[in-house]
Enzyme design. Structure first.
Site, PDB file in Angstrom:
ATOM      1  N   ALA A 178       1.293  -0.937   0.226  1.00 31.42           N
ATOM      2  CA  ALA A 178       0.130   0.382   0.386  1.00 31.42           C
ATOM      3  C   ALA A 178       0.827   1.405   0.045  1.00 31.42           C
ATOM      4  O   ALA A 178       1.907   1.214   0.723  1.00 31.42           O
ATOM      5  CB  ALA A 178      -1.268   0.206   1.258  1.00 31.42           C
ATOM      6  N   GLY A 185       0.195  -4.768   0.739  1.00 29.77           N
ATOM      7  CA  GLY A 185      -0.917  -4.970   0.194  1.00 29.77           C
ATOM      8  C   GLY A 185      -0.868  -5.847  -1.176  1.00 29.77           C
ATOM      9  O   GLY A 185      -1.986  -6.522  -1.474  1.00 29.77           O
ATOM     10  N   GLU A 219      -1.395  -9.571  -0.192  1.00 24.50           N
ATOM     11  CA  GLU A 219      -3.052  -9.456   0.165  1.00 24.50           C
ATOM     12  C   GLU A 219      -3.889  -9.026  -1.340  1.00 24.50           C
ATOM     13  O   GLU A 219      -4.450 -10.250  -0.878  1.00 24.50           O
ATOM     14  CB  GLU A 219      -3.947  -7.998   0.868  1.00 24.50           C
ATOM     15  CG  GLU A 219      -2.671  -8.970   2.593  1.00 24.50           C
ATOM     16  CD  GLU A 219      -2.908  -7.493   3.568  1.00 24.50           C
ATOM     17  OE1 GLU A 219      -3.680  -7.523   4.166  1.00 24.50           O
ATOM     18  OE2 GLU A 219      -2.687  -6.434   2.308  1.00 24.50           O
ATOM     19  N   GLU A 276       4.025  -5.067   7.526  1.00 27.14           N
ATOM     20  CA  GLU A 276       3.288  -3.418   8.529  1.00 27.14           C
ATOM     21  C   GLU A 276       3.902  -3.759   9.156  1.00 27.14           C
ATOM     22  O   GLU A 276       3.802  -2.584  10.097  1.00 27.14           O
ATOM     23  CB  GLU A 276       1.883  -4.298   8.371  1.00 27.14           C
ATOM     24  CG  GLU A 276       1.337  -4.300   6.733  1.00 27.14           C
ATOM     25  CD  GLU A 276       1.217  -5.889   5.348  1.00 27.14           C
ATOM     26  OE1 GLU A 276       0.417  -5.673   4.724  1.00 27.14           O
ATOM     27  OE2 GLU A 276       1.554  -6.724   6.310  1.00 27.14           O
TER      28      GLU A 276
END
Length: 260
Positions: A66, A111, A114, A134
């Site tokens: 992200a 992300g 994911e 993260e």
């Protein structure tokens, strides 16, 4: 919708979505997530699309994560909304009737990992790297990593990856069942297309119902999953493809599936 951060391409009945922010290693900001969401909506509404391939531009990254630049100054409510946007977008990919192949070229972190987890099948280049880093940034996985990774590789391995934030290479990802195949970066997309074409030749309704049964069974108890499997098995007998496939087998000829 005009796309600025993704590319879409149609090759016969295969739809290719490429995340295209190479200068940012294809990091996911809100605009990119919204474009992905719109592309998934487009796929869902087009029954002539039989398989989707999802990849990133360049050889360095599928999606490096992200967008940290966007996240660093978020307040709690903004963070929650960003998480929900990512979750809703990835869930759309997961719930598409068509199978989604993730062609993982390079970094698939945070992300990006994911997003890969939301694909039905994952194949990777030999330079691919996976991880949920993260916690090294004071964050938690927010786009589904804490839920999909344990379902895929088991809670012990998932916990180690999520708690340490360590990055694993393609060989380790293959060993733990995170990806199906490893290819050279030069041949990755050719292999993804070959796999997509193989799936696209099968009966579309049967493939889509099979995906539905896998999704349902993965999130329920065995008896409920078996009951749903029996329902979709019965349902295919209402299709022309079932009649064509079985007749072709008996007549010893190739089947010609229409998707009806």
């Amino acid at each position: 919708m005009e796309f600025s951060n993704i590319l879409v391409e149609r090759k016969a009945d295969i739809f290719i979505i490429t995340i295209n922010r190479p200068k940012a290693l294809n990091a996911l900001n809100s605009e990119t997530l919204l474009e992905l969401s719109a592309a998934f909506d487009q796929v869902k509404e087009d029954p002539t699309i039989r398989v989707v391939i999802l990849t990133g531009s360049g050889e360095k990254a599928f999606v490096a994560g992200a967008d940290i630049a966007q996240m660093k100054d978020m307040n709690p409510m903004e963070g929650r909304r960003f998480s929900q946007l990512g979750q809703e977008t990835f869930r759309k990919a997961e719930l598409l009737p068509q199978p989604v192949i993730g062609a993982i070229n390079g970094f698939a972190l945070g992300g990006g990992c994911e997003l890969a987890l939301a694909c039905d099948i994952r194949i990777a280049s030999d330079n691919a790297k996976f991880g949920q880093p993260e916690v090294t940034l004071g964050l938690t996985a927010g786009f589904g990593g804490t839920q999909r990774l344990p379902r895929l590789v088991g809670s012990g391995l998932a916990s180690e990856i999520l708690f340490t934030g360590e990055i694993i290479d393609a060989q380790e990802a293959y060993r733990i069942g995170l990806i199906n195949h490893i290819y050279s970066k030069e041949t990755l997309m050719d292999e993804a297309l070959a796999l997509a074409q193989k799936i696209a030749k099968r009966a579309p309704i049967a493939v889509q119902l099979t995906k539905s049964a896998i999704q349902r069974g993965s999130n329920t108890d065995l008896d409920s999953g078996l009951a749903y499997e029996a329902e979709v098995f019965g349902l295919v007998f209402s299709s022309e493809d079932q009649k064509e496939g079985c007749s072709a087998f008996v007549e010893k000829r190739p089947a010609n599936f229409s998707g009806q």
